[in-house]
Design a protein around this motif. Structure first.
Motif, PDB file in Angstrom:
ATOM      1  N   ASN A 110      -1.542   5.276   2.300  1.00  0.00           N
ATOM      2  CA  ASN A 110      -2.058   3.909   2.453  1.00  0.00           C
ATOM      3  C   ASN A 110      -2.872   3.795   3.735  1.00  0.00           C
ATOM      4  O   ASN A 110      -3.981   3.254   3.736  1.00  0.00           O
ATOM      5  N   ASP A 158      -2.113   2.824  11.887  1.00  0.00           N
ATOM      6  CA  ASP A 158      -3.528   3.140  11.657  1.00  0.00           C
ATOM      7  C   ASP A 158      -4.413   2.148  12.379  1.00  0.00           C
ATOM      8  O   ASP A 158      -3.931   1.137  12.901  1.00  0.00           O
ATOM      9  N   LEU A 185       4.288   0.498  -1.839  1.00  0.00           N
ATOM     10  CA  LEU A 185       5.145  -0.094  -0.799  1.00  0.00           C
ATOM     11  C   LEU A 185       6.472  -0.581  -1.372  1.00  0.00           C
ATOM     12  O   LEU A 185       7.490  -0.562  -0.689  1.00  0.00           O
TER      13      LEU A 185
END
Ligand code: ADP
Length: 730
Positions: free
Chosen positions: A488, A520, A554
């Motif tokens: 992701n 990220d 998720l």
């Protein structure tokens, strides 16, 4: 003016009683007062007589002694009679009779009747009534054999008859008195007796006897200074003298009589008496009033009490009514609620059944779909791989790459769905394997390097050196979590950086709490979406042509982290990046690690050539399996069904059998049973598109040795074959 001395008898009576009564001191005092009152009355001292009798009456009332009350009233009445207040006198005599009756004193009751007779006779001139009362008195006295009392009444009766010129009648009664004259002890009565005898003899014209008796009466009166008596004696004697023609003498006695009479009825005295009389009346009224008040108070108190009781009862009743009403309302309400709940319960039961049915159907559906999808997908992926292997010139073909991508995407979707389904049905149990955090993270980062490169991202891994090298945990599930999160992060980041961090947060004996962070510098997630991203099928701002996921990643991650008894957290800022954090506890107990390592007996260095029988009806699958086998230099014989397998086994020797489960004619389980029946013990590995848990039990019971779910990693199949064959040979 009629003679009045008979009244004196009464007073003599009550006074006489004083000496016969030896009672309590207070009663004695009352009797003394009455005695004094009587003495005063004899002397025509009405004022003092009434004062004494009034006091006596008050005491008597306090003592609540009916006899004394009656005596007091009698004396008072006598006084009133003397001052010619006839009605009052009668009123008090009545009261006296009433109380003597209550006191059961017949002697005095008879005396009072006598006095009442006097009033009717002398004052009211009502001879009839006079006779009535005298007779009543005589009757009572006769009953109790009181001769003296009879004598008194008879004297009065005599006087009445004489006055009414009924001499013969009168003489009858007077004769009785003459016979019983020894009973007359009181001097005044004697005097009166003599007057009546005088009158009798005057009537009988025995004048000498008459004069003697009149003189005797006057003699007694003068000796005793009894004004009333003497006045009457003078009067009667004067009348006698006049009758016999002694006018001069008669006049002298008449004057004497007049003189005494005036003295007696002195106006001043009457006035005083009246005042006292008024006091007595006032007392009486007060007493009556206080009695009335008492009664009234009692009544009003009773009324109050009654009112209070009635109000209390009313309040109580109202309360009860209210409670009843509430109960009634509650009951209705409860009934309604009950009915409602029953209905709802019924609905819920139906809904639950439906939901269970739906869930069952869903599970079946997913299981079927996954089975139906996996088999052809297995073929698609296999054939694609074969194509690119066999035709190296197609390696750069965008069509072939697109085909590969799509097939893989579909496979991952099916796998995700299956996994979610399994977790939701609590079918996933974490396994204890030995693992190394560095290896796991590296494996994840390596396998995702393709996406990293594509999006021009840098992957940085920071691993805490204090984390032990060997840990016990479910590395497959951990790598799945990391894989999802890192992929992701790489997907939603362009030209940025993805940091994978593992830190030893704390250590509790052998338990190491490792905190993972996947951070990220990508697009980030809006705050309003943060709470949604862990839900199933949630994709935020997805472009339609983007096949990078189905919104399950998720959701699987969250469920897996929960399986590790932990929680996942997310922080994000739009345009700046996202950070997922979770902590997992691993056991670093070396003895456990060793135990697990010792349990694995793998010899991957083997390059044995095995002969494999593949029982598979699907042609594509046959091809794929054959390819894998040949690449490992295994010899392969492929048959389409179970019976063909039996035939092949009867002709040739094999090292291992790869058995499809879902086949026409005879399924894999039954074929295995037939093989085992023949005494063939070579390892049989089931290759199936069913989820492993669903079939492993039946597979084992049918005599199979391992189950591999399609599509499988070729290496896994080789590993299984080698392990089983080697074990067999051992
Ligand atoms: P999928 O990735 O298949 O869409 P996921 O459940 O993995 O489904 O993620 C759900 C959504 O959460 C994604 O569609 C995306 O919008 C958002 N998301 C997940 N990870 C990140 C991330 N690192 N950066 C930005 N958005 C993310």
């Amino acid at each position: 003016m009629p003679p009045k001395n008979l009244l004196l008898f009464i007073f003599v009576l009550t006074s006489y009683a004083l000496f016969s009564q030896e009672d309590r001191i207070t009663k004695k005092e009352v009797l003394q007062l009455l005695n004094s009152s009587d003495s005063c009355l004899y002397k025509s001292d009405y004022k003092n007589s009434l004062t004494f009798s009034r006091k006596a009456l008050n005491f008597a009332l306090q003592l609540n002694d009916n006899d004394l009350i009656a005596r007091s009233y009698n004396t008072i009445a006598g006084n009133y009679e003397e001052i010619v207040e006839i009605d009052k006198a009668l009123e008090y005599y009545d009261k006296s009779v009433y109380h003597f009756e209550k006191a059961f004193n017949d002697t005095l009751k008879a005396a009072v009747y006598n006095n009442i007779g006097n009033i009717y006779f002398y004052r009211k001139k009502d001879f009839e009534k006079g006779i009535q009362f005298y007779t009543k008195s005589v009757e009572i006295s006769e009953k109790i054999n009181n001769i003296y009392s009879i004598v008194l009444s008879k004297l009065n009766l005599t006087s009445l008859y004489f006055e009414n010129n009924q001499y013969n009648q009168g003489i009858i009664h007077l004769d009785y008195v003459e016979k019983h004259q020894s009973y007359i002890r009181i001097i005044y009565v004697k005097s009166y007796f003599h007057i009546l005898l005088g009158k009798k003899f005057q009537h009988l014209k025995q004048y000498e006897k008459a004069e003697l008796n009149f003189k005797e009466a006057i003699n007694i009166g003068e000796k005793n200074n009894s004004k009333i008596y003497l006045s009457d004696s003078y009067h009667d004697y004067s009348k006698f003298l006049f009758a016999i023609g002694k006018h001069q003498e008669a006049y002298t006695f008449l004057e004497k009589h007049q003189f005494l009479k005036n003295e007696i009825f002195d106006l001043e005295k009457i006035k005083n008496v009246k005042i006292i009389g008024m006091d007595i009346a006032l007392d009486e009224s007060k007493r009556e009033l206080s009695a009335i008040n008492k009664e009234k108070n009692l009544q009003s108190e009773n009324l109050k009490k009654t009112k209070i009781i009635v109000s209390l009862i009313l309040v109580f009743l109202m309360l009860m009514l209210f409670l009843l009403y509430i109960l009634y309302r509650n009951n209705i309400f409860r009934k309604k609620i009950n009915d409602f709940l029953e209905d709802k319960n019924e609905e819920l039961k139906i809904a639950k059944e439906k939901a269970e049915e739906a869930s069952k159907l869903k599970t079946q559906f997913i299981s079927t779909i996954s089975h139906e999808l996996r088999t052809p997908l297995y073929g698609v992926v296999g054939i694609t791989n074969m194509l690119s292997d066999e035709h190296k010139e197609l390696a750069d073909s965008p069509h072939l790459n697109s085909l590969k991508f799509s097939a893989r995407y579909l496979l991952s979707l099916v796998n995700d769905l299956l996994q979610i389904n399994k977790i939701e049905e609590n079918k996933v149990v974490l396994e204890n394997l030995t693992m190394n955090i560095y290896d796991e993270i590296n494996m994840v980062s390596n396998s995702l390097s393709f996406i990293a490169n594509r999006n021009k991202n840098k992957v940085v891994t920071i691993i805490d050196e204090s984390i032990p090298d060997y840990l016990v945990g479910d590395k497959l599930r951990l790598s799945q979590i990391l894989m999802n999160l890192v992929s992701n992060a790489l997907k939603f980041t362009q030209n940025g950086e993805v940091i994978i961090k593992a830190n030893l947060e704390k250590r509790d004996n052998t338990i190491c709490f490792v905190k993972f962070e996947i951070e990220d510098t990508g697009v980030g997630i809006a705050e309003k979406d943060l709470s949604k991203i862990f839900d199933k099928f949630v994709q935020i701002d997805r472009k339609e042509d983007d096949y990078q996921g189905a919104g399950l990643g998720l959701s699987i991650v969250k469920k897996l982290v929960n399986l590790f008894k932990s929680e996942i957290f997310v922080e994000s800022e739009e345009g700046r990046g996202t950070k997922f954090t979770f902590t997992i506890a691993f056991d670093a107990d070396m003895s456990k690690v060793n135990e697990i390592i010792n349990d694995i007996k793998v010899d991957l260095s083997s390059d044995m050539v095995y002969k494999v029988l593949v029982v598979e009806d699907n042609k594509i699958n046959q091809m794929v399996t054959r390819k894998i086998m040949e690449r490992n230099n295994f010899k392969t014989v492929i048959v389409d069904d179970g019976y063909a397998a039996m035939e092949a086994l009867s002709k040739e020797q094999f090292d291992v059998i790869l058995m499809d489960i879902n086949m026409p004619l005879i399924n894999g389980f039954d074929t295995t049973r037939l093989i085992r029946k023949k005494g063939i013990t070579i390892p049989i590995i089931a290759l199936t598109a069913f989820a492993k848990d669903e079939i492993s039990e039946e597979a084992i019971s049918a005599g199979m040795n391992d189950v591999l779910i399609k599509p499988f990693e070729p290496s896994k199949l080789i590993y299984s074959i080698e392990t089983l064959v080697k074990r067999k040979m051992d």
